[in-house]
Design a protein around this motif. Structure first.
Motif, PDB file in Angstrom:
ATOM      1  N   SER A 194     -32.235  -2.666  -1.438  1.00 13.76           N
ATOM      2  CA  SER A 194     -32.759  -3.082  -3.554  1.00 13.76           C
ATOM      3  C   SER A 194     -32.112  -4.068  -3.651  1.00 13.76           C
ATOM      4  O   SER A 194     -31.677  -4.379  -2.926  1.00 13.76           O
ATOM      5  CB  SER A 194     -32.279  -2.021  -4.555  1.00 13.76           C
ATOM      6  OG  SER A 194     -30.595  -1.165  -3.993  1.00 13.76           O
ATOM      7  N   ASN A 195     -32.201  -4.415  -4.719  1.00 13.36           N
ATOM      8  CA  ASN A 195     -31.648  -5.422  -5.749  1.00 13.36           C
ATOM      9  C   ASN A 195     -31.189  -5.406  -6.657  1.00 13.36           C
ATOM     10  O   ASN A 195     -30.924  -4.557  -7.116  1.00 13.36           O
ATOM     11  CB  ASN A 195     -32.607  -6.644  -5.163  1.00 13.36           C
ATOM     12  CG  ASN A 195     -34.195  -6.353  -6.298  1.00 13.36           C
ATOM     13  OD1 ASN A 195     -33.706  -5.802  -7.130  1.00 13.36           O
ATOM     14  ND2 ASN A 195     -35.118  -6.835  -5.647  1.00 13.36           N
ATOM     15  N   ASP A 196     -30.622  -6.230  -7.577  1.00 11.99           N
ATOM     16  CA  ASP A 196     -30.035  -6.210  -9.107  1.00 11.99           C
ATOM     17  C   ASP A 196     -31.138  -6.045 -10.088  1.00 11.99           C
ATOM     18  O   ASP A 196     -30.819  -4.692 -10.695  1.00 11.99           O
ATOM     19  CB  ASP A 196     -30.210  -7.352  -9.580  1.00 11.99           C
ATOM     20  CG  ASP A 196     -27.913  -7.745  -8.674  1.00 11.99           C
ATOM     21  OD1 ASP A 196     -27.755  -6.972  -7.905  1.00 11.99           O
ATOM     22  OD2 ASP A 196     -27.842  -8.923  -7.958  1.00 11.99           O
ATOM     23  N   LYS A 197     -32.776  -6.803  -9.425  1.00 10.04           N
ATOM     24  CA  LYS A 197     -33.555  -6.322 -10.653  1.00 10.04           C
ATOM     25  C   LYS A 197     -33.504  -4.601 -10.343  1.00 10.04           C
ATOM     26  O   LYS A 197     -34.192  -3.557 -11.406  1.00 10.04           O
ATOM     27  CB  LYS A 197     -34.461  -7.201 -10.134  1.00 10.04           C
ATOM     28  CG  LYS A 197     -35.833  -6.085 -10.691  1.00 10.04           C
ATOM     29  CD  LYS A 197     -36.677  -7.571 -11.425  1.00 10.04           C
ATOM     30  CE  LYS A 197     -38.020  -6.839 -12.599  1.00 10.04           C
ATOM     31  NZ  LYS A 197     -39.595  -7.626 -11.907  1.00 10.04           N
ATOM     32  N   SER A 198     -34.000  -4.087  -9.019  1.00  9.14           N
ATOM     33  CA  SER A 198     -34.590  -2.381  -8.794  1.00  9.14           C
ATOM     34  C   SER A 198     -33.569  -1.611  -9.712  1.00  9.14           C
ATOM     35  O   SER A 198     -33.402  -0.868  -9.790  1.00  9.14           O
ATOM     36  CB  SER A 198     -34.222  -2.486  -7.226  1.00  9.14           C
ATOM     37  OG  SER A 198     -35.609  -3.050  -6.498  1.00  9.14           O
ATOM     38  N   ARG A 199     -32.129  -2.190  -9.299  1.00  7.79           N
ATOM     39  CA  ARG A 199     -30.307  -1.302  -9.580  1.00  7.79           C
ATOM     40  C   ARG A 199     -30.635  -0.770 -10.924  1.00  7.79           C
ATOM     41  O   ARG A 199     -30.416   0.110 -11.717  1.00  7.79           O
ATOM     42  CB  ARG A 199     -29.219  -1.882  -9.119  1.00  7.79           C
ATOM     43  CG  ARG A 199     -29.056  -1.336  -7.924  1.00  7.79           C
ATOM     44  CD  ARG A 199     -27.523  -1.796  -7.428  1.00  7.79           C
ATOM     45  NE  ARG A 199     -27.296  -3.597  -6.741  1.00  7.79           N
ATOM     46  CZ  ARG A 199     -28.121  -4.270  -5.963  1.00  7.79           C
ATOM     47  NH1 ARG A 199     -28.314  -3.121  -4.658  1.00  7.79           N
ATOM     48  NH2 ARG A 199     -28.255  -5.839  -6.000  1.00  7.79           N
ATOM     49  N   GLU A 231     -28.563  -1.240   1.191  1.00 12.68           N
ATOM     50  CA  GLU A 231     -29.434  -2.393   1.924  1.00 12.68           C
ATOM     51  C   GLU A 231     -30.807  -2.875   1.385  1.00 12.68           C
ATOM     52  O   GLU A 231     -31.890  -3.763   1.710  1.00 12.68           O
ATOM     53  CB  GLU A 231     -29.449  -2.365   3.262  1.00 12.68           C
ATOM     54  CG  GLU A 231     -29.795  -1.261   3.635  1.00 12.68           C
ATOM     55  CD  GLU A 231     -29.448   0.091   3.284  1.00 12.68           C
ATOM     56  OE1 GLU A 231     -29.453   1.460   4.357  1.00 12.68           O
ATOM     57  OE2 GLU A 231     -27.778   0.011   2.699  1.00 12.68           O
TER      58      GLU A 231
END
Length: 105
Positions: A67-72, A65
């Motif tokens: 982070s987003n895809d870019k962060s991952r 909850e």
């Protein structure tokens, strides 16, 4: 000190750092005589004011909850850029602030 050492220091000070958060705690009004108690008071303020970023949550394993895809993707690239044996150390370093905030909450 060699010229290249000075150049490295200057680049470290003025160079790009990414997302940075600066915060100032409350002044200490009663300074304890014991250095360990004083250090604990300072540490508590540091960790209360420390701003967590998605990379911290990813490293701590609580990313769904937070982070987003870019962060991952960025986190995976950071890890992949290191030798495999260094990856647990980087993960531990980025996860530590999450664990510290949980302890002082």
């Amino acid at each position: 000190m060699k010229i290249e050492d000075i150049d490295t220091i200057i680049k470290g000070i003025v160079g790009f750092k990414g997302r940075v958060h600066v915060a100032f705690g409350e002044p200490l009004t009663a300074i304890p005589d014991d250095a360990d108690t004083l250090a604990a008071q300072i540490d508590r303020q540091i960790w209360q004011l420390y701003r967590l970023f998605p990379v911290n949550y990813l490293a701590a394993g609580v990313a769904a909850e937070m982070s987003n895809d870019k962060s991952r993707q960025c986190w995976q690239e950071k890890l992949a850029a290191l030798p495999e044996e260094a990856q647990p150390l980087l993960t531990k370093m980025y996860a530590a602030p999450v664990e510290k905030q949980v302890k002082i909450a």
